[in-house]
Design a protein around this motif. Structure first.
Motif, short mmCIF file in Angstrom:
data_model
loop_
_atom_site.label_atom_id
_atom_site.label_comp_id
_atom_site.label_asym_id
_atom_site.label_seq_id
_atom_site.Cartn_x
_atom_site.Cartn_y
_atom_site.Cartn_z
N MET A 1 18.50 -56.17 -49.10
CA MET A 1 19.72 -56.69 -49.67
C MET A 1 20.63 -57.22 -48.57
N GLU A 2 20.70 -56.49 -47.46
CA GLU A 2 21.56 -56.93 -46.37
C GLU A 2 21.09 -58.24 -45.78
N THR A 3 19.81 -58.50 -45.77
CA THR A 3 19.31 -59.75 -45.21
C THR A 3 19.71 -60.93 -46.08
N VAL A 4 19.71 -60.75 -47.39
CA VAL A 4 20.15 -61.83 -48.29
C VAL A 4 21.64 -62.09 -48.08
N PHE A 5 22.41 -61.01 -48.03
CA PHE A 5 23.85 -61.15 -47.81
C PHE A 5 24.13 -61.75 -46.43
N GLY A 6 23.37 -61.33 -45.45
CA GLY A 6 23.52 -61.88 -44.10
C GLY A 6 23.21 -63.35 -44.04
N SER A 7 22.17 -63.78 -44.75
CA SER A 7 21.82 -65.21 -44.75
C SER A 7 22.87 -66.03 -45.49
N ILE A 8 23.47 -65.44 -46.53
CA ILE A 8 24.55 -66.13 -47.24
C ILE A 8 25.75 -66.30 -46.32
N LEU A 9 26.12 -65.24 -45.61
CA LEU A 9 27.24 -65.33 -44.67
C LEU A 9 26.96 -66.32 -43.55
N SER A 10 25.73 -66.35 -43.10
CA SER A 10 25.34 -67.28 -42.04
C SER A 10 25.46 -68.73 -42.51
N ALA A 11 24.98 -68.98 -43.72
CA ALA A 11 25.08 -70.33 -44.29
C ALA A 11 26.54 -70.73 -44.49
N LEU A 12 27.33 -69.79 -44.95
CA LEU A 12 28.76 -70.05 -45.14
C LEU A 12 29.42 -70.35 -43.80
N GLY A 13 29.09 -69.59 -42.80
CA GLY A 13 29.66 -69.81 -41.46
C GLY A 13 29.29 -71.16 -40.89
N ALA A 14 28.09 -71.62 -41.18
CA ALA A 14 27.65 -72.92 -40.68
C ALA A 14 28.21 -74.06 -41.52
N GLY A 15 28.30 -73.88 -42.81
CA GLY A 15 28.71 -74.97 -43.70
C GLY A 15 30.20 -75.12 -43.89
N LEU A 16 30.94 -74.03 -43.82
CA LEU A 16 32.38 -74.09 -44.10
C LEU A 16 33.14 -75.00 -43.13
N PRO A 17 32.88 -74.94 -41.83
CA PRO A 17 33.61 -75.85 -40.94
C PRO A 17 33.34 -77.32 -41.24
N VAL A 18 32.11 -77.65 -41.60
CA VAL A 18 31.76 -79.03 -41.96
C VAL A 18 32.50 -79.44 -43.23
N LEU A 19 32.48 -78.57 -44.22
CA LEU A 19 33.18 -78.84 -45.48
C LEU A 19 34.66 -79.09 -45.22
#
Length: 141
Positions: free
Chosen positions: A1-19
């Motif tokens: 479960m933590e790996t899914v949540f971690g990958s979501i946070l990672s994607a958010l961290g990478a995508g949010l600045p671009v957005l």
């Protein structure tokens, strides 16, 4: 479960600045478009709105929406900032040309808007939004 949540946070961290950057660039284009629009119109929208003129408020609000529609299409279909800027500038210019043409079609537009004629303001906004939708579709390809 933590790996899914971690990958979501990672994607958010990478995508949010671009957005946020793309959104900021598009909002700057919108603000610039509104600034140019308010300079080229034959009436003072800020004064008309402050005076409670419904035609002035409708015209200004409708113009903001009409400028935002093709900018939104550009933002939705572009991933590169330069692309957003270039097509955004084209979109704003086309909307300003639509306003210029509309002023030729509506007799005594300045007097109509300053006099609070909501029918003339609605016609102007209809023309602008109609062109904006076609502009957006053309931008989206």
């Amino acid at each position: 479960m933590e790996t899914v949540f971690g990958s979501i946070l990672s994607a958010l961290g990478a995508g949010l600045p671009v957005l946020l950057l793309q959104m900021a660039v598009t909002l700057v284009l919108l603000a610039a478009g509104v600034a140019v629009y308010t300079r080229i119109t034959p009436f003072d929208e800020a004064r008309l709105v402050a005076d409670g003129n419904p035609a002035g408020g409708l015209t200004l609000g409708g113009s903001i929406v009409a400028l935002a529609i093709p900018l939104a299409a550009t933002l939705a279909t572009s991933t590169v900032i330069l692309d957003i800027i270039l097509w955004g500038v084209v979109a704003v210019i086309l909307q300003l040309v639509a306003f210029a043409v509309a002023t030729l079609l509506i007799r005594d537009l300045r007097g109509q808007i300053e006099g609070g004629n909501v029918a003339s303001a609605t016609t102007l906004v209809g023309i602008q939004i109609g062109v904006a939708l076609i502009n957006a579709a053309a931008m989206a390809g």
